[in-house]
Structure formats: structure tokens, C-alpha cells
Design a protein around this motif. Structure first.
Motif, PDB file in Angstrom:
ATOM      1  N   VAL A   1      12.262 -33.040  16.714  1.00  0.00           N
ATOM      2  CA  VAL A   1      13.126 -31.879  16.882  1.00  0.00           C
ATOM      3  C   VAL A   1      12.382 -30.759  17.605  1.00  0.00           C
ATOM      4  O   VAL A   1      11.154 -30.683  17.562  1.00  0.00           O
ATOM      5  N   PHE A   2      13.120 -29.895  18.282  1.00  0.00           N
ATOM      6  CA  PHE A   2      12.581 -28.689  18.892  1.00  0.00           C
ATOM      7  C   PHE A   2      12.403 -27.631  17.799  1.00  0.00           C
ATOM      8  O   PHE A   2      12.875 -27.814  16.667  1.00  0.00           O
ATOM      9  N   PRO A   3      11.736 -26.513  18.063  1.00  0.00           N
ATOM     10  CA  PRO A   3      11.542 -25.500  17.031  1.00  0.00           C
ATOM     11  C   PRO A   3      12.871 -24.982  16.453  1.00  0.00           C
ATOM     12  O   PRO A   3      13.720 -24.477  17.173  1.00  0.00           O
ATOM     13  N   VAL A   4      13.015 -25.145  15.138  1.00  0.00           N
ATOM     14  CA  VAL A   4      14.270 -24.765  14.475  1.00  0.00           C
ATOM     15  C   VAL A   4      14.035 -23.802  13.309  1.00  0.00           C
ATOM     16  O   VAL A   4      14.969 -23.511  12.561  1.00  0.00           O
ATOM     17  N   GLY A   5      12.809 -23.301  13.167  1.00  0.00           N
ATOM     18  CA  GLY A   5      12.530 -22.340  12.103  1.00  0.00           C
ATOM     19  C   GLY A   5      11.896 -22.990  10.883  1.00  0.00           C
ATOM     20  O   GLY A   5      12.192 -24.140  10.544  1.00  0.00           O
ATOM     21  N   VAL A   6      11.036 -22.254  10.215  1.00  0.00           N
ATOM     22  CA  VAL A   6      10.289 -22.781   9.072  1.00  0.00           C
ATOM     23  C   VAL A   6      11.211 -23.131   7.913  1.00  0.00           C
ATOM     24  O   VAL A   6      11.008 -24.130   7.214  1.00  0.00           O
ATOM     25  N   ASP A   7      12.246 -22.326   7.675  1.00  0.00           N
ATOM     26  CA  ASP A   7      13.167 -22.617   6.569  1.00  0.00           C
ATOM     27  C   ASP A   7      13.825 -23.977   6.753  1.00  0.00           C
ATOM     28  O   ASP A   7      14.030 -24.722   5.782  1.00  0.00           O
ATOM     29  N   ASN A   8      14.146 -24.322   7.995  1.00  0.00           N
ATOM     30  CA  ASN A   8      14.763 -25.627   8.242  1.00  0.00           C
ATOM     31  C   ASN A   8      13.759 -26.764   8.106  1.00  0.00           C
ATOM     32  O   ASN A   8      14.134 -27.887   7.741  1.00  0.00           O
ATOM     33  N   LEU A   9      12.496 -26.495   8.377  1.00  0.00           N
ATOM     34  CA  LEU A   9      11.473 -27.503   8.087  1.00  0.00           C
ATOM     35  C   LEU A   9      11.452 -27.810   6.591  1.00  0.00           C
ATOM     36  O   LEU A   9      11.380 -28.974   6.184  1.00  0.00           O
ATOM     37  N   ARG A  10      11.531 -26.782   5.789  1.00  0.00           N
ATOM     38  CA  ARG A  10      11.531 -26.986   4.331  1.00  0.00           C
ATOM     39  C   ARG A  10      12.787 -27.729   3.894  1.00  0.00           C
ATOM     40  O   ARG A  10      12.728 -28.590   3.001  1.00  0.00           O
TER      41      ARG A  10
ATOM     42  N   ASP B   1       9.816 -37.381   5.826  1.00  0.00           N
ATOM     43  CA  ASP B   1       8.386 -37.383   5.502  1.00  0.00           C
ATOM     44  C   ASP B   1       7.492 -37.050   6.683  1.00  0.00           C
ATOM     45  O   ASP B   1       6.312 -36.760   6.503  1.00  0.00           O
ATOM     46  N   ARG B   2       8.060 -37.060   7.916  1.00  0.00           N
ATOM     47  CA  ARG B   2       7.263 -36.703   9.096  1.00  0.00           C
ATOM     48  C   ARG B   2       8.134 -35.941  10.089  1.00  0.00           C
ATOM     49  O   ARG B   2       9.314 -36.249  10.259  1.00  0.00           O
ATOM     50  N   ILE B   3       7.490 -34.980  10.751  1.00  0.00           N
ATOM     51  CA  ILE B   3       8.159 -34.190  11.778  1.00  0.00           C
ATOM     52  C   ILE B   3       7.413 -34.361  13.096  1.00  0.00           C
ATOM     53  O   ILE B   3       6.179 -34.342  13.130  1.00  0.00           O
ATOM     54  N   VAL B   4       8.170 -34.539  14.170  1.00  0.00           N
ATOM     55  CA  VAL B   4       7.604 -34.611  15.514  1.00  0.00           C
ATOM     56  C   VAL B   4       8.222 -33.495  16.346  1.00  0.00           C
ATOM     57  O   VAL B   4       9.444 -33.330  16.367  1.00  0.00           O
ATOM     58  N   VAL B   5       7.369 -32.718  17.004  1.00  0.00           N
ATOM     59  CA  VAL B   5       7.819 -31.640  17.884  1.00  0.00           C
ATOM     60  C   VAL B   5       7.284 -31.955  19.280  1.00  0.00           C
ATOM     61  O   VAL B   5       6.100 -31.738  19.556  1.00  0.00           O
TER      62      VAL B   5
ATOM     63  N   LEU C   1       4.488 -26.259  15.778  1.00  0.00           N
ATOM     64  CA  LEU C   1       3.700 -27.418  15.350  1.00  0.00           C
ATOM     65  C   LEU C   1       2.756 -27.027  14.210  1.00  0.00           C
ATOM     66  O   LEU C   1       2.632 -27.756  13.202  1.00  0.00           O
ATOM     67  N   ASP C   2       2.104 -25.908  14.350  1.00  0.00           N
ATOM     68  CA  ASP C   2       1.193 -25.458  13.290  1.00  0.00           C
ATOM     69  C   ASP C   2       1.955 -25.125  12.005  1.00  0.00           C
ATOM     70  O   ASP C   2       1.480 -25.414  10.893  1.00  0.00           O
ATOM     71  N   LYS C   3       3.135 -24.525  12.136  1.00  0.00           N
ATOM     72  CA  LYS C   3       3.956 -24.232  10.958  1.00  0.00           C
ATOM     73  C   LYS C   3       4.400 -25.528  10.281  1.00  0.00           C
ATOM     74  O   LYS C   3       4.470 -25.606   9.042  1.00  0.00           O
ATOM     75  N   ALA C   4       4.686 -26.557  11.096  1.00  0.00           N
ATOM     76  CA  ALA C   4       5.095 -27.851  10.538  1.00  0.00           C
ATOM     77  C   ALA C   4       3.968 -28.466   9.711  1.00  0.00           C
ATOM     78  O   ALA C   4       4.217 -29.083   8.668  1.00  0.00           O
ATOM     79  N   VAL C   5       2.721 -28.289  10.158  1.00  0.00           N
ATOM     80  CA  VAL C   5       1.581 -28.784   9.386  1.00  0.00           C
ATOM     81  C   VAL C   5       1.502 -28.056   8.046  1.00  0.00           C
ATOM     82  O   VAL C   5       1.200 -28.662   7.003  1.00  0.00           O
ATOM     83  N   GLU C   6       1.781 -26.755   8.041  1.00  0.00           N
ATOM     84  CA  GLU C   6       1.759 -25.993   6.792  1.00  0.00           C
ATOM     85  C   GLU C   6       2.792 -26.520   5.805  1.00  0.00           C
ATOM     86  O   GLU C   6       2.552 -26.547   4.591  1.00  0.00           O
ATOM     87  N   VAL C   7       3.951 -26.972   6.318  1.00  0.00           N
ATOM     88  CA  VAL C   7       5.028 -27.445   5.447  1.00  0.00           C
ATOM     89  C   VAL C   7       4.828 -28.908   5.058  1.00  0.00           C
ATOM     90  O   VAL C   7       4.949 -29.277   3.879  1.00  0.00           O
TER      91      VAL C   7
END
Length: 325
Positions: free
Chosen positions: A121-130, A138-142, A173-179
């Protein structure tokens, strides 16, 4: 349009919905949320881009025809329980209500089986990652796709008429690692867009240091898309494959490598020979269970990413392509 989703032809074969003759079955169910119109972005290499006149069913070289959601999801559950599939990967395009459609599809997959799910997915916001993580992803690809900010801007950023920026993707990408955690986040890198070997490997090394893995793709021209050009030189691709494997496995690092004249990978000749002979660097890499058969090459043509174990003839050819024989 949740009653439909796009499904790769290789996945449809494994699910018993298409007849194909291939030497390697897909081990991941490759899906895409369905939308009948073009993407709001305008990535120049993409068939689904706003300015493209190519067939909407293409993602890279793969064909993803629309199919009935419930039928496909049910069969994925059965295929996973029988060991025919290891993972489901949901690709996305940029359109209104995407996140609602994506959450619906993640939920349907989770209701049918425990198959691991990746989302690209493209950047959609940290809340949506959660939200995605809580729903079972279980995995996110940006996908960065391009190796440098300049290439990114020209091919899928502001200069191409897209809403994306390098900085936003990198921060996300860095925010996704945090989540999701280190090692649970990936990106795509397309080789053949005009990057140098150093630019590609410098980025891969930087991302690996942040807990982000890189799936390599060979640029695949698609008729009626906006970019043109041809696929990358196979020797250059093999060098990047081998070097990136050494980086991501922690065997070597970018600062130990050199590409002036004969490549120096920063390891002993003996160790390099062992690693090359294993064939592992030249197989498809990405999320666990991902093999993407022929997503960037035609069967019988030059194989950039092997979707199966390499045989002796394959290894002999790889050695020749690397200039090691």
C-alpha cells in the motif's frame, strides 16, 4: 465493488479456476482490491495509472482478471489448509474508499483461514497501519520502486502527476516498522529505471539497517504505458541480486563492496562461491512464501527472479551472466 477482486492468473491456476502450463506454481495468493476505473496516481510504468491506456488487468507482466470475491477467498482457505499456498498478498491502487475495501478483504480472508496476509500500500497514515495490524495483517509493503529521490519524482512523484513524494514514502516506511516491527516491513525496488548499482545497493543497505527488506523487480515494459524503454541488463541485475542478498543476510555490507572493474562483494572467494552455488540470491525474495512466478519475465525467456530452486543448468547460466565462468 467488494463482490469482486482481481486475482493473478497463477493464483487462479492453484485455486483450480484456470488451466495453465507452468514449471512453478505460485506459493502466494496474489490479489488486488477491485475498482473499475484508473488509479488516482500516475506512476509511469504502471498499466493502471491515470494516464495509461494499457489494459487494467496488468500488474507488471502479470494478468489479474476480476473474479467473485467469496469464491476466491473460500478456495484460498482450502488451498492454504492443504499446503498449496503459504500467504496471501493484497495489492492496492489509489482510489476512493480503498481502505474500506481493503479492510473488508482482510476480514474475509481471516474468516476463512489463518493464512498470513501481506498488504502492499501507499502511505495511508499510522492509524490505518494499526487498523490493518489489528485486523490480522502480519506484513506491510510500501513500494518505493525507484532507488533515488530524483528517479522517484520523475517516475511516480510530482513530475509524473502523482500525489506521492519520496520523503512521505520513506517516513511511512519507518512508521510501519514502529507499528509492525523490524523485519515485518518491506519495499519494492524496480531495477532498470535509470539507477546505478551503487544507488540501488546504497538504498537496500540503508533500508536493511532500519529493519526493512527489499523485493527486487526487473523493469518490465508494458504496451501502452507511459514509460517505455526495456528491461535491465541481466549481468547488472545479477550483481545487484547477489550483493543485496549478502547485505540483507548480514554477510557483507555496502561499504565493503566495490564495482569499479570486477565486483568485490566484501567476502572471500570461497564463501562467495558457496553462496552463489546455493542459488539462493537469485530466487524471488520478498515476504515469506513469495515466489511471483514470471511476474517480470516470459516463460522460456531471460529469468530475472527464479520462482523455484535452481538446477545445475540454471546455476551454470547464472555464473555465466555474472562473469564468473
Amino acid at each position: 465493488m467488494r463482490d469482486k477482486l482481481r486475482v493473478s492468473m497463477g493464483t487462479l491456476k492453484v485455486l483450480g479456476l484456470e488451466l495453465l502450463s507452468t514449471d512453478a506454481d505460485t506459493t502466494t495468493a496474489y490479489l488486488q482490491t477491485y475498482h473499475p476505473a484508473k488509479c488516482r496516481a500516475n506512476c509511469l510504468f504502471c498499466a493502471q495509472a491515470r494516464g495509461s491506456s494499457a489494459d487494467l488487468t496488468y500488474i507488471a507482466r502479470g494478468v489479474y482478471p476480476p473474479r467473485d470475491t467469496e469464491s476466491v477467498v473460500s478456495r484460498i482457505g482450502v488451498a492454504y489448509e492443504h499446503g498449496l499456498l503459504e500467504r496471501a498478498c493484497i495489492q492496492t491502487m489509489n482510489y476512493p474508499d480503498l481502505l474500506d475495501d481493503l479492510m473488508f478483504l482482510v476480514d474475509r480472508l481471516g474468516n476463512k483461514s489463518d493464512i498470513p496476509v501481506s498488504v502492499s500500500v501507499f502511505p495511508v497514515g499510522v492509524d490505518n497501519l494499526r487498523r490493518l495490524k489489528n485486523a490480522g495483517v502480519d506484513r506491510i509493503v510500501v513500494p518505493l520502486d525507484a532507488a533515488t529521490p530524483k528517479l522517484f519524482d520523475r517516475i511516480k512523484g510530482a513530475s509524473s502527476g502523482s500525489p506521492y513524494s519520496w520523503d512521505t514514502h520513506r517516513i511511512f516506511l519507518d512508521k510501519a516498522v514502529e507499528v509492525f516491527g523490524s523485519g515485518k516491513v518491506g519495499t519494492h525496488l524496480i531495477i532498470g529505471l535509470g539507477e546505478s548499482v551503487d544507488e540501488a545497493l546504497g538504498l537496500i543497505d540503508e533500508l536493511a539497517g532500519e529493519g526493512i527488506y527489499t523485493a527486487l523487480f526487473a523493469y518490465t515494459p508494458i504496451e501502452k504505458t507511459q514509460l517505455g524503454g526495456g528491461p535491465p541488463d541481466i549481468r547488472v541485475y545479477r550483481i545487484i541480486q547477489l550483493a543485496s542478498y549478502l547485505i540483507e543476510q548480514g554477510i557483507s555490507s555496502f561499504d565493503k563492496m566495490s564495482y569499479s572493474g570486477e565486483p568485490d562483494y566484501g567476502v572471500s572467494d570461497r564463501l562467495l562461491d558457496e553462496i552463489v552455488s546455493s542459488g539462493a540470491p537469485f530466487r524471488t525474495r520478498g515476504c515469506p512464501g513469495c515466489n511471483r512466478p514470471y511476474s517480470t519475465e516470459k516463460p522460456g525467456g531471460v529469468c530475472y527472479n527464479y520462482p523455484r530452486r535452481l538446477g545445475k543448468r540454471d546455476l551454470d547460466l547464472v555464473l555465466e551472466q555474472l562473469g564468473l565462468r
